[in-house]
Design an enzyme around this catalytic site. Structure first.
Site: not given
Length: 356
Positions: A44, A162, A194, A290, A292
């Site tokens: 604002e 993947s 990864d 992780l 789970a």
């Protein structure tokens, strides 16, 4: 109000809510602004300051997606800026759940003779700050779990490959999703295998905190997440894991990585720590074990499941490890689900628990 929501998304505001503001008079936009970061001016105030000729504010309408605050925090109350400006009408998307604010801001504006309209695009205004509201109520950030799988339920081939399951539009969606979160959480194993960046790739002006969980502290010397010029990184481990690891810890800290050693590394301790640090919303981007653990610890409240029209077959990896469920009536159920296509892929979004 839709413009306010667009502006609000630009901020990285935790522990504060995301707020955008637009000021209109006679069908013309006078000024707009958004809350950029905690400790900086609220939306604002920035919108009011954006109006060069302050006399033009007299009789104008101010739109804001969240109730203006009426208390002194790190910045002065927004009502104290709105009232003397000569604003005639204020349109508010939704009330603020913060007990320091809830209803008081609107009451103060009404008492000053300002015409107030409440509840415009209220569902959308609640949604953009659902993490903020959740943390206020539960003391921990809203947990989002994102994963991508093939049509036959695999997140990788049997060799662990993947990249990439989903199409470029889906990956861009994930980059935007990271921009909506204050932290992205993954495990040390994901970093080792990864080497992810876990950034927004330009989809948001700032990147979230990257949180790496590791009980072993067996972390690579080189990794993209150690490049803290891109985004800050926090490694969370256990006190016992750091024994004999002085050189590895020093190497990380010399690169600007923060290392936090807890007495015991649990999901509950992690989300409590992030809640104390003011994170409103966190994204779990992690491997099956992780995921789970996070689900079992009730640290996940919302799921983003991408499904690619691909089939791998065989014994590829699944998205989540064993939860100990033996009967279908024990299955975790998602409610308030929605489907959409993103590129060639499908996206299912649903809530694990109601956010009441």
């Amino acid at each position: 109000m839709a413009r306010c929501l667009e502006l609000a998304r630009r901020g990285r505001t935790a522990p504060n809510p995301r707020v955008g503001c637009a000021i209109v008079k006679n069908g013309h936009l006078l000024g707009e602004g958004w809350h950029e970061r905690a400790g900086q001016p609220h939306a604002e105030v920035r919108a009011l300051d954006a109006v060069g000729d302050r006399s033009a504010l007299v009789g104008a309408t101010l739109y804001v997606n969240l109730e203006p605050c009426d208390h002194q925090g790190r910045t002065p109350p927004c009502t104290a800026a709105i009232i003397p400006a000569g604003i005639q009408r204020v349109v508010v998307g939704t009330l603020d759940s913060d007990p320091r604010v809830s209803g008081r801001g609107c009451d103060r504006l009404r008492a000053a003779g300002i015409d107030l309209t409440l509840g415009i695009l209220e569902a959308e205004c609640r949604a953009i700050n659902e993490g903020f509201f959740y943390r206020l109520r539960h003391g921990q950030p809203l947990g989002l779990w994102k994963y991508a799988m093939t049509l036959d339920g695999k997140i990788a081939t049997s060799t662990g490959h993947s990249q990439w399951i989903t199409s470029p539009p889906a990956r861009h969606y994930v980059h935007q999703l990271r921009g909506d979160c204050d932290a992205v959480i993954t495990g040390g194993n994901t970093v080792r295998l990864d080497n992810p960046q876990l950034t927004c790739h330009g989809a948001h002006p700032t990147n979230p905190l990257r949180v790496i969980l590791t009980r072993s502290f067996r972390l690579p010397h080189q990794a993209q997440v150690w490049q803290v010029g891109d985004a800050p990184t926090l490694v969370v481990t256990e006190v016992a894991a750091l024994q004999g690891q002085d050189d590895r810890r020093a190497l990380l800290e010399q690169q600007g990585v923060e290392v936090l050693a807890l007495p015991q590394l649990t999901i509950a301790s992690v989300v409590a720590t992030l809640g104390q640090r003011g994170c409103n919303q966190v994204l779990w981007e992690c491997g099956a074990p992780l995921a789970a653990a996070a689900m079992a610890a009730r640290a996940v409240q919302k799921v983003y499941a991408f499904i690619a029209p691909k089939i791998i077959g065989g014994h590829g990896n699944g998205a989540i490890a064993n939860l100990g469920i033996t009967h279908m009536d024990q299955a975790i159920h998602l409610s308030r689900t929605s489907w959409q296509t993103v590129g060639d892929d499908w996206l299912l979004v649903g809530y694990v628990d109601p956010l009441s």
